[in-house]
Design a protein around this motif. Structure first.
Motif, PDB file in Angstrom:
ATOM      1  N   UNK A   5       0.827  -1.208   0.000  1.00  0.00           N
ATOM      2  CA  UNK A   5       0.000   0.000   0.000  1.00  0.00           C
ATOM      3  C   UNK A   5       0.865   1.265   0.000  1.00  0.00           C
ATOM      4  N   UNK A   6       2.064   1.156   0.533  1.00  0.00           N
ATOM      5  CA  UNK A   6       2.945   2.322   0.683  1.00  0.00           C
ATOM      6  C   UNK A   6       3.947   2.458  -0.458  1.00  0.00           C
ATOM      7  N   UNK A   7       3.710   1.786  -1.561  1.00  0.00           N
ATOM      8  CA  UNK A   7       4.625   1.901  -2.710  1.00  0.00           C
ATOM      9  C   UNK A   7       4.230   3.092  -3.579  1.00  0.00           C
ATOM     10  N   UNK A   8       4.304   4.272  -3.008  1.00  0.00           N
ATOM     11  CA  UNK A   8       3.966   5.513  -3.706  1.00  0.00           C
ATOM     12  C   UNK A   8       5.109   6.504  -3.544  1.00  0.00           C
ATOM     13  N   UNK A   9       5.156   7.550  -4.386  1.00  0.00           N
ATOM     14  CA  UNK A   9       6.242   8.536  -4.258  1.00  0.00           C
ATOM     15  C   UNK A   9       6.346   9.155  -2.868  1.00  0.00           C
ATOM     16  N   UNK A  10       5.206   9.451  -2.233  1.00  0.00           N
ATOM     17  CA  UNK A  10       5.255  10.089  -0.920  1.00  0.00           C
ATOM     18  C   UNK A  10       6.009   9.235   0.087  1.00  0.00           C
ATOM     19  N   UNK A  11       5.761   7.936   0.085  1.00  0.00           N
ATOM     20  CA  UNK A  11       6.408   7.055   1.049  1.00  0.00           C
ATOM     21  C   UNK A  11       7.820   6.673   0.606  1.00  0.00           C
ATOM     22  N   UNK A  12       8.089   6.762  -0.683  1.00  0.00           N
ATOM     23  CA  UNK A  12       9.465   6.606  -1.150  1.00  0.00           C
ATOM     24  C   UNK A  12      10.340   7.719  -0.581  1.00  0.00           C
ATOM     25  N   UNK A  13       9.835   8.942  -0.635  1.00  0.00           N
ATOM     26  CA  UNK A  13      10.586  10.065  -0.070  1.00  0.00           C
ATOM     27  C   UNK A  13      10.635   9.997   1.460  1.00  0.00           C
ATOM     28  N   UNK A  14       9.587   9.477   2.072  1.00  0.00           N
ATOM     29  CA  UNK A  14       9.588   9.321   3.524  1.00  0.00           C
ATOM     30  C   UNK A  14      10.651   8.317   3.955  1.00  0.00           C
ATOM     31  N   UNK A  15      10.820   7.236   3.193  1.00  0.00           N
ATOM     32  CA  UNK A  15      11.879   6.270   3.498  1.00  0.00           C
ATOM     33  C   UNK A  15      13.257   6.909   3.356  1.00  0.00           C
ATOM     34  N   UNK A  16      13.420   7.732   2.323  1.00  0.00           N
ATOM     35  CA  UNK A  16      14.674   8.465   2.169  1.00  0.00           C
ATOM     36  C   UNK A  16      14.908   9.398   3.346  1.00  0.00           C
ATOM     37  N   UNK A  17      13.831  10.043   3.788  1.00  0.00           N
ATOM     38  CA  UNK A  17      13.944  10.987   4.898  1.00  0.00           C
ATOM     39  C   UNK A  17      14.331  10.265   6.191  1.00  0.00           C
ATOM     40  N   UNK A  18      13.761   9.101   6.428  1.00  0.00           N
ATOM     41  CA  UNK A  18      14.107   8.327   7.622  1.00  0.00           C
ATOM     42  C   UNK A  18      15.555   7.841   7.552  1.00  0.00           C
ATOM     43  N   UNK A  19      15.995   7.432   6.368  1.00  0.00           N
ATOM     44  CA  UNK A  19      17.398   7.039   6.197  1.00  0.00           C
ATOM     45  C   UNK A  19      18.326   8.221   6.486  1.00  0.00           C
ATOM     46  N   UNK A  20      17.934   9.382   6.009  1.00  0.00           N
ATOM     47  CA  UNK A  20      18.710  10.597   6.253  1.00  0.00           C
ATOM     48  C   UNK A  20      18.797  10.911   7.741  1.00  0.00           C
ATOM     49  N   UNK A  21      17.689  10.764   8.458  1.00  0.00           N
ATOM     50  CA  UNK A  21      17.681  11.072   9.889  1.00  0.00           C
ATOM     51  C   UNK A  21      18.629  10.158  10.653  1.00  0.00           C
ATOM     52  N   UNK A  22      18.679   8.889  10.262  1.00  0.00           N
ATOM     53  CA  UNK A  22      19.606   7.960  10.902  1.00  0.00           C
ATOM     54  C   UNK A  22      21.045   8.396  10.652  1.00  0.00           C
ATOM     55  N   UNK A  23      21.366   8.747   9.413  1.00  0.00           N
ATOM     56  CA  UNK A  23      22.719   9.205   9.080  1.00  0.00           C
ATOM     57  C   UNK A  23      23.043  10.516   9.790  1.00  0.00           C
ATOM     58  N   UNK A  24      22.071  11.420   9.793  1.00  0.00           N
ATOM     59  CA  UNK A  24      22.260  12.763  10.349  1.00  0.00           C
ATOM     60  C   UNK A  24      22.612  12.707  11.833  1.00  0.00           C
ATOM     61  N   UNK A  25      21.847  11.934  12.581  1.00  0.00           N
ATOM     62  CA  UNK A  25      22.090  11.870  14.023  1.00  0.00           C
ATOM     63  C   UNK A  25      23.331  11.042  14.337  1.00  0.00           C
ATOM     64  N   UNK A  26      23.694  10.107  13.443  1.00  0.00           N
ATOM     65  CA  UNK A  26      24.875   9.278  13.671  1.00  0.00           C
ATOM     66  C   UNK A  26      26.180  10.055  13.488  1.00  0.00           C
TER      67      UNK A  26
END
Length: 320
Positions: free
Chosen positions: A63-84
């Motif tokens: 259900x989440x295979x849409x552009x909005x959630x694709x960018x949300x996954x990128x954003x979550x990956x970024x947050x992990x890198x950012x805080x690390x």
């Protein structure tokens, strides 16, 4: 334990040159080092778990295979890198009570911090554009936000700031540091480092403002323009239910934008206290904001947990 400045004689003079720094961090709270370590360690675990869960469900739930959630996954990956980039170093400093960091280590930390900060600004702008197309031009949304464009936008957000931020890092560390080596901060950032430099830093300060305009102000204005159009379009919807549903798809992103840009805009006035908020607290809040205010994400989490629970039940019964 603080270390003294390592020095060398330059040109036969008595001018000392800093070759390592000391991050003072939370040294003004000597009786709370253990407590702070426990709090920040817990926060780090929550950030990794929350953002990791969002990455997982956006990958496995159809259900989440849409552009909005694709960018949300990128954003979550970024947050992990950012805080690390910052938090593990803070934990080490609190555990060892030694804030020393080499010149190269400081430059590396600052460079990645700037790169990922620029990526966050760009990615938030990309996510605003995605919502703009979805709400203001819904009939053409699948055509406009196709997979190829999503990949290009995400790649551009991740790599767009690399040349400038590497150049800015090199410029800062080309300054002569010949006085105190104590950084009044918990990680290597531009303002506290410029304060330690001896000599004329006006060019560096001007570059900071120029880069801030390019990588923070312009994306923020693009986001603002997108939401002006989005809100004006939503208000024209005939039904209150349609308006509410449209607002709900944007509210999480808008809250994150306001938190990030609001705290980042004043961080250079009070870098030590506010930076804790936008570099550590916000990455912890983002998964909560997106999960609590997004029905699709909550439903996907329920499905993932249901499948996992059912799988464990079958496995246990099979072993028994």
């Amino acid at each position: 334990m603080e270390k003294f400045i390592l020095s060398k004689i330059i040109g036969g003079g008595n001018l000392s040159s800093v070759v390592e720094f000391v991050l003072l961090g939370f040294s003004d709270l000597p009786n709370f080092q253990g407590l702070l370590f426990g709090i920040f360690f817990l926060i780090y675990i929550l950030i990794l778990t929350g953002n990791g869960l969002i990455i997982l469900i956006t990958r496995v739930d159809s259900v989440l295979q849409t552009p909005m959630y694709f960018f949300l996954a990128n954003f979550s990956s970024l947050e992990i890198c950012y805080v690390s980039v910052t938090l593990p170093r803070i934990l080490v400093n609190l555990w060892t009570q030694d804030g020393s960091i080499s010149m190269l280590g400081c430059a590396t930390q600052m460079c990645f911090f700037l790169l990922l900060g620029a990526t966050e600004c760009f990615l938030l702008a990309v996510m605003a554009y995605d919502r703009y197309v979805a709400i203001c031009n819904p009939l053409h949304y699948p055509l406009v936000m196709n997979h190829e464009l999503c990949l290009k936008l995400a790649a551009g957000a991740w790599i767009g700031g690399i040349p400038v931020q590497i150049g800015q890092t090199c410029q800062v560390f080309s300054l002569p540091f010949c006085g105190s080596n104590q950084i009044s901060h918990f990680f290597c950032d531009i303002p506290p480092l410029i304060k330690l430099a001896c000599g004329d830093t006006s060019l560096n300060e001007m570059c900071v403002y120029v880069v801030a305009i390019l990588f923070a102000m312009i994306p923020f204005l693009l986001i603002l323009g997108s939401y002006v159009k989005i809100i004006s379009t939503i208000l024209k919807f005939p039904s209150a239910r349609g308006q509410s549903k449209a607002f709900s798809t944007c509210s999480s992103h808008l809250i994150v934008v306001l938190l990030f840009f609001g705290s980042a805009s004043i961080t250079y006035l009070r870098p030590k206290s506010i930076s804790v908020f936008y570099t550590i607290v916000i990455p912890m809040l983002n998964p909560i904001i997106y999960s609590l205010r997004n029905k699709d994400v909550k439903d996907a989490m329920k499905r993932v947990f249901a499948i996992t629970t059912y799988g464990n039940f079958i496995f246990t019964n099979h072993i028994s």
